[in-house]
Structures are given as structure tokens and as C-alpha cells.
Scaffold this motif. Structure first.
Motif, short mmCIF file in Angstrom:
data_model
loop_
_atom_site.label_atom_id
_atom_site.label_comp_id
_atom_site.label_asym_id
_atom_site.label_seq_id
_atom_site.Cartn_x
_atom_site.Cartn_y
_atom_site.Cartn_z
N GLN A 110 -11.69 -19.16 10.38
CA GLN A 110 -12.23 -18.00 11.07
C GLN A 110 -11.62 -16.71 10.52
OE1 GLN A 110 -12.30 -18.57 15.34
NE2 GLN A 110 -11.97 -16.39 15.64
N GLY A 113 -14.29 -14.39 6.32
CA GLY A 113 -15.47 -13.68 5.79
C GLY A 113 -16.63 -14.63 5.55
N LYS A 114 -16.60 -15.76 6.22
CA LYS A 114 -17.59 -16.82 5.98
C LYS A 114 -19.02 -16.39 6.33
CE LYS A 114 -16.48 -20.34 8.26
NZ LYS A 114 -17.34 -19.94 9.38
N LYS A 120 -24.48 -12.56 2.39
CA LYS A 120 -24.47 -11.95 1.06
C LYS A 120 -25.09 -12.89 0.02
CE LYS A 120 -20.11 -9.25 1.25
NZ LYS A 120 -18.71 -9.30 0.79
N GLN A 148 -24.15 -12.84 15.25
CA GLN A 148 -23.80 -12.02 14.08
C GLN A 148 -24.65 -12.43 12.86
OE1 GLN A 148 -19.83 -12.64 12.59
NE2 GLN A 148 -20.10 -11.12 10.96
N LEU A 276 -16.27 -8.23 -2.52
CA LEU A 276 -15.65 -6.95 -2.88
C LEU A 276 -15.92 -5.87 -1.86
CD1 LEU A 276 -16.52 -7.10 -6.67
CD2 LEU A 276 -14.22 -7.16 -5.71
N GLY A 277 -16.14 -6.26 -0.60
CA GLY A 277 -16.36 -5.25 0.43
C GLY A 277 -17.20 -5.81 1.56
#
Ligand code: GDP
Length: 297
Positions: A110, A113-114, A120, A148, A276-277
Motif C-alpha cells: 500500500q 503507487g500501485k 498510467k 480511486q 516519474l511523478g
């Protein structure tokens, strides 16, 4: 902030005279600095040690060309060795998405960034490869995580599996498979539940999902800023679930990316992408050159 490896080496070599070839002493002095820099960049000790040994063998006695200083020569040798170590075979970024619908299992702790990475990657598959992608959240413990993913899906124009309360993770995975088949999707991505720490329940749930869908790819998402911890997490997932690759997130942050070097060496698994963000476009394929440059500083 870190002192860059190039700066460190520059300092060491200012004191050395220019010679035709690197002497064993020159190399030893320089590699001591390299070792410290690698450890500061969060490369694990055994990996740093092996790396230094390999570079030492290559560097000793190697000719220094007129156009560069001995310091630059060592930096170049270290840089090339880093790339060799990072690269490895089978690094092709192309995900296996033959035989549609292809399941891609996203796993990780958790907060790694999964969910963001799932979205993405779905966007990337759609835009770069023209794939029809369905996303499903299997996080039955956190309704907010399911929402989300749905919100991100709407933002980027990717379908998500409708949320049905009361289903198990395996049931959701099977429903995703069915919907992907009936709906003519090329890929369905399963965003599994994360936990703050690895535990038996998490692992056994992921194993059950894996066995239910036989994923074409199992991508582990890990926080690149956590350094050695990221490598330990990867090893654990590799042992218990089996992974086909790693996505290192937060590589836009302050970390030096040493985890990348250890990852390959310790787990044998390729890093496929780097985050990268926070933006939906902030995902790139892994490039050894970039990471090597970053570790060198
Ligand atoms: P999960 O719990 O693993 O699903 O994590 P989330 O996908 O919800 O991400 C947690 C936070 O990290 C969110 O605020 C994301 O926007 C952020 N995040 C994810 N990937 C990256 C990245 O590559 N760089 C940065 N700076 N933030 C990221």
C-alpha cells in the motif's frame, strides 16, 4: 544533498599525475570513493562489493587516452559497468499481451503507487499500442481505493469494472476476465490490494488471484525511494508469487536510484518502467543509461 560520484572522483584525481595507464593504486583509490557513493545511493553491500571487483579488474592497466583525465577514465569505466549491470537480457518494455484478453496483475505494498501506476500503464497501452484495456480493483478492504481507480479511469478514458459489494478478490478477478472476454478487450489489469507490510493473508490472496487468471505479466510496484527495502519487498514477492518485472515509482524524487542496481542483481528481475511523478503521463520505460547517470550523479 549527496556529493556526486563524479565530483568525488574529480577530487581524488586532482592529486594524481597524468599517466599513460591507470595504475593499480589509482584504481584502488578511486574505487574506494565509488564504493562509498554506491552505498550512499542505497546499493546493497554485497552488490556494491561485486560491482567494485568487476570494475577493478577492468580498470587496472587500461589505457588513458590523451583527451581525458584518469578521473574521467574511471568514471567512464564505472558508468559503462553500471549500464552493463542494469541492462541484462529481456529488458524489452513490450508487455506480453498476446492472446486477448491478456491479464496483467499489479502487486505491491500500500502506498507504493500501485493504483496510479495501473492507470498510467493502461493509458500507455491504449495510446502507444492501441489496446483496449479494462481495469479492475481487487482492493476489497479499501472502498476508497476502488473508487480511486474508477476516478482515474474516467480521467484517462479507460473502462473500469463496475464495483459490486461483497465479492472476494478472486470473484472480482473472474468477473473481470469474463467482462474482458465478452467486451472484446485486449488487456485486463487487476489492481490487487496492498498492505502496509507483507503478510500471509496478502500473499495467499494474490496467489489465489494468480491461479484463477494465470497472468501474462505480474508487475510489482515498489517505491524507488525506499532503497534496499524495495529490493527486499521484490525478493519476497518473487519468492511467494513470482513476478515478471518491477515498476520503480517516485524516481522523480530525491533518491539516487541505487535500488535499481540492487534490484536486478538481487532478484534477477528486470525493471520495466519507472514512475516519474503523479501525472498520468509520468511513466517511462526503464533506461539503463538514465539510471546509471543518476547513480553517478
Ligand atoms: P497505492 O496505495 O500503492 O495504490 O498508491 P497510490 O497509487 O494511491 O499512490 C500513492 C501516492 O503516490 C499518490 O499520491 C500518487 O499520486 C503518488 N505517486 C505514485 N507514483 C508516483 C511517482 O512516480 N512519483 C510521485 N512523485 N508520486 C507518485
Amino acid at each position: 544533498m549527496f556529493e556526486s560520484l563524479s565530483e568525488r572522483l574529480g577530487g581524488v584525481f586532482d592529486r594524481l599525475t597524468k599517466q599513460g595507464a591507470l595504475s593499480a593504486d589509482d584504481v584502488k583509490t578511486a574505487l574506494r570513493e565509488v564504493r562509498v557513493a554506491l552505498l550512499e545511493a542505497d546499493v546493497s553491500l554485497p552488490v556494491a562489493r561485486d560491482f567494485i571487483k568487476a570494475v577493478e579488474a577492468k580498470a587496472t592497466g587500461s589505457a588513458v587516452t590523451k583527451s581525458i583525465t584518469p578521473g574521467q577514465q574511471v568514471v567512464k569505466i564505472v558508468h559503462d559497468a553500471l549500464i552493463d549491470m542494469l541492462r541484462g537480457e529481456g529488458e524489452a518494455d513490450a508487455l506480453k499481451i498476446d492472446n486477448p484478453p491478456a491479464p496483467i496483475l499489479m502487486v505491491g505494498l500500500q502506498g507504493s503507487g500501485k493504483t496510479t501506476t495501473t492507470a498510467k500503464l493502461a493509458k500507455r497501452l491504449k495510446e502507444k499500442q492501441g489496446k483496449r484495456v479494462l481495469m479492475a480493483s481487487l482492493d476489497i478492504y479499501r472502498p476508497a481505493a476502488m473508487e480511486q481507480l474508477a476516478i482515474l479511469g474516467t480521467q484517462i478514458g479507460i473502462d473500469t469494472l463496475p464495483i459490486v459489494k461483497g465479492e472476494s478478490a478472486v470473484q472480482i478477478a473472474k468477473r473481470a476476465k469474463q467482462q474482458a472476454t465478452l467486451g472484446g478487450y485486449d488487456v485486463y489489469m487487476l489492481d490487487t490490494a496492498g498492505r502496509l507490510h507483507i503478510d500471509e493473508v496478502l500473499m495467499s490472496e494474490v496467489q489465489q488471484v494468480r491461479d484463477a487468471v494465470s497472468p501474462r505479466e505480474t508487475l510489482l510496484v515498489v517505491d524507488g525511494l525506499t532503497g534496499q527495502v524495495a529490493v527486499d519487498v521484490a525478493q519476497e514477492f518473487e519468492d511467494k508469487v513470482g513476478i515478471s518485472g518491477v515498476v520503480l515509482t517516485r524516481m522523480d524524487g530525491d533518491g539516487r536510484g541505487g535500488a535499481a542496481l540492487s534490484m536486478r542483481a538481487v532478484t534477477g528481475k528486470p525493471i520495466r518502467f519507472v514512475g516519474l511523478g503523479e501525472k498520468m503521463d509520468a511513466l517511462e520505460t526503464f533506461e539503463a543509461e538514465r539510471i546509471a547517470g543518476r547513480i553517478l550523479g
